[in-house]
Enzyme design. Sequence first.
Site, PDB file in Angstrom:
ATOM      1  N   GLY A  11       0.768  -1.124   0.520  1.00 59.06           N
ATOM      2  CA  GLY A  11      -0.206  -0.182  -0.179  1.00 59.06           C
ATOM      3  C   GLY A  11       1.017   1.372   0.669  1.00 59.06           C
ATOM      4  N   LYS A  12       0.272   2.566  -0.647  1.00 62.41           N
ATOM      5  CA  LYS A  12       1.008   3.845  -0.233  1.00 62.41           C
ATOM      6  C   LYS A  12       1.886   3.941   1.008  1.00 62.41           C
ATOM      7  CE  LYS A  12      -3.009   6.279  -3.254  1.00 62.41           C
ATOM      8  NZ  LYS A  12      -3.359   7.107  -2.820  1.00 62.41           N
ATOM      9  N   MET A  13       1.014   3.551   2.105  1.00 61.56           N
ATOM     10  CA  MET A  13       2.183   3.804   2.967  1.00 61.56           C
ATOM     11  C   MET A  13       3.151   2.825   3.646  1.00 61.56           C
ATOM     12  SD  MET A  13       1.637   5.713   5.392  1.00 61.56           S
ATOM     13  CE  MET A  13       3.180   5.031   6.603  1.00 61.56           C
ATOM     14  N   ASP A  34       1.239  -8.626   2.296  1.00 63.18           N
ATOM     15  CA  ASP A  34      -0.087  -7.912   1.411  1.00 63.18           C
ATOM     16  C   ASP A  34      -0.596  -9.521   0.311  1.00 63.18           C
ATOM     17  OD1 ASP A  34      -0.033  -4.867   0.538  1.00 63.18           O
ATOM     18  OD2 ASP A  34      -0.749  -6.024  -1.362  1.00 63.18           O
ATOM     19  N   CYS A  85      -1.960   0.368  12.494  1.00 58.25           N
ATOM     20  CA  CYS A  85      -2.076   1.853  12.670  1.00 58.25           C
ATOM     21  C   CYS A  85      -3.014   1.919  11.235  1.00 58.25           C
ATOM     22  CB  CYS A  85      -0.767   2.103  11.653  1.00 58.25           C
ATOM     23  SG  CYS A  85       0.943   2.036  12.358  1.00 58.25           S
ATOM     24  N   ASN A 111      -3.337   7.904  14.548  1.00 57.08           N
ATOM     25  CA  ASN A 111      -2.337   8.385  14.466  1.00 57.08           C
ATOM     26  C   ASN A 111      -1.252   8.281  15.265  1.00 57.08           C
ATOM     27  OD1 ASN A 111      -0.913  11.363  13.119  1.00 57.08           O
ATOM     28  ND2 ASN A 111      -3.122  11.267  12.573  1.00 57.08           N
ATOM     29  N   HIS A 142      -9.113  14.059   3.481  1.00 57.80           N
ATOM     30  CA  HIS A 142      -8.247  13.738   3.186  1.00 57.80           C
ATOM     31  C   HIS A 142      -7.796  13.338   1.824  1.00 57.80           C
ATOM     32  CE1 HIS A 142      -7.888  12.515   7.710  1.00 57.80           C
ATOM     33  NE2 HIS A 142      -6.667  11.638   7.189  1.00 57.80           N
ATOM     34  N   LYS A 146      -9.778   7.537   0.562  1.00 55.00           N
ATOM     35  CA  LYS A 146      -9.787   7.665   1.882  1.00 55.00           C
ATOM     36  C   LYS A 146     -11.240   6.580   2.187  1.00 55.00           C
ATOM     37  CE  LYS A 146      -9.437   8.477   7.445  1.00 55.00           C
ATOM     38  NZ  LYS A 146      -8.560   7.624   7.113  1.00 55.00           N
ATOM     39  N   GLY A 152     -10.559   8.439  11.913  1.00 59.50           N
ATOM     40  CA  GLY A 152      -9.721   7.857  12.343  1.00 59.50           C
ATOM     41  C   GLY A 152      -9.397   8.677  13.995  1.00 59.50           C
ATOM     42  N   THR A 153      -8.512   9.693  13.082  1.00 62.52           N
ATOM     43  CA  THR A 153      -7.510  10.685  13.910  1.00 62.52           C
ATOM     44  C   THR A 153      -8.359  11.802  14.443  1.00 62.52           C
ATOM     45  OG1 THR A 153      -5.893  10.456  13.026  1.00 62.52           O
ATOM     46  CG2 THR A 153      -5.808  13.071  13.501  1.00 62.52           C
TER      47      THR A 153
END
EC number: 1.17.1.8
Length: 249
Positions: A11-13, A34, A85, A111, A142, A146, A152-153
């Site tokens: 993923g991106k993160m 993944d 996360c 976060n 965002h 998303k 969540g933050t």
Amino acid sequence: MVKILLVGCNGKMGHMISKVASTSETLNIQAGVDMNTESNFNYSIYDSIDKVTEEVDVILDFSRPSSLDSISKYALAHSLPVVFCTTGYTEEQIVHIKNLQNSIPVFYSANMSIGINIINNLLKSISNKLYTDFDIEIIEKHHNQKVDAPSGTALLLANTIKDSIEEETTFNYGREGISKREHKEIGIHAIRGGNIIGDHEVIFAGMGEVIEIKHSAISREVFAVGALKACQYVHNKPKGIYSMDDVVK
């Protein structure tokens, strides 16, 4: 060297974490999990956590809520700490995560940014003092891909404010039509568009003055750095639950 199993590595993160970890002298991504097993990294990627054969010290999860059960089973079977996360968990899943602390070390924060968690601690000290004379609103922005809303933050900040105020308050998720504001409301508003990485703003609006506390994530690197700090922190910790509050103390 802390050896990490990265769930959601493509993923991106996941890509950002792999990039940041590649320059670390104390952390190493030992293997990844993944559905997309195409590898551009110097570690093996599996489509199921059950197929992982490498020895690891910490599981770092940046995947989806649907992976929670398999990650939990693997962590319990191998007595491994987990850094969660992922966002968008149900209330039942959050209870499940917190219950894991009875068996293994669990790191859970909505976060992973150091800055957001410093702001969260600030809100604990000022929210009750300001509540009498100020209306409180939260705006989060965002990217258009998303999945969950509000973020969540935003919920982390909102719950911190709510828990800090002595009087009873309620959340209002946006407004439409005839919707006169009540003072007890904490407004939460979600904006989705383009490739916004993550903006969060807490507004205290009073008579004649407005206080705005804002955090903007300019790069996903900020979350990667925080997540890797969490892995370093939870390694060799006793069973229990930990968060970024422990890291920023």
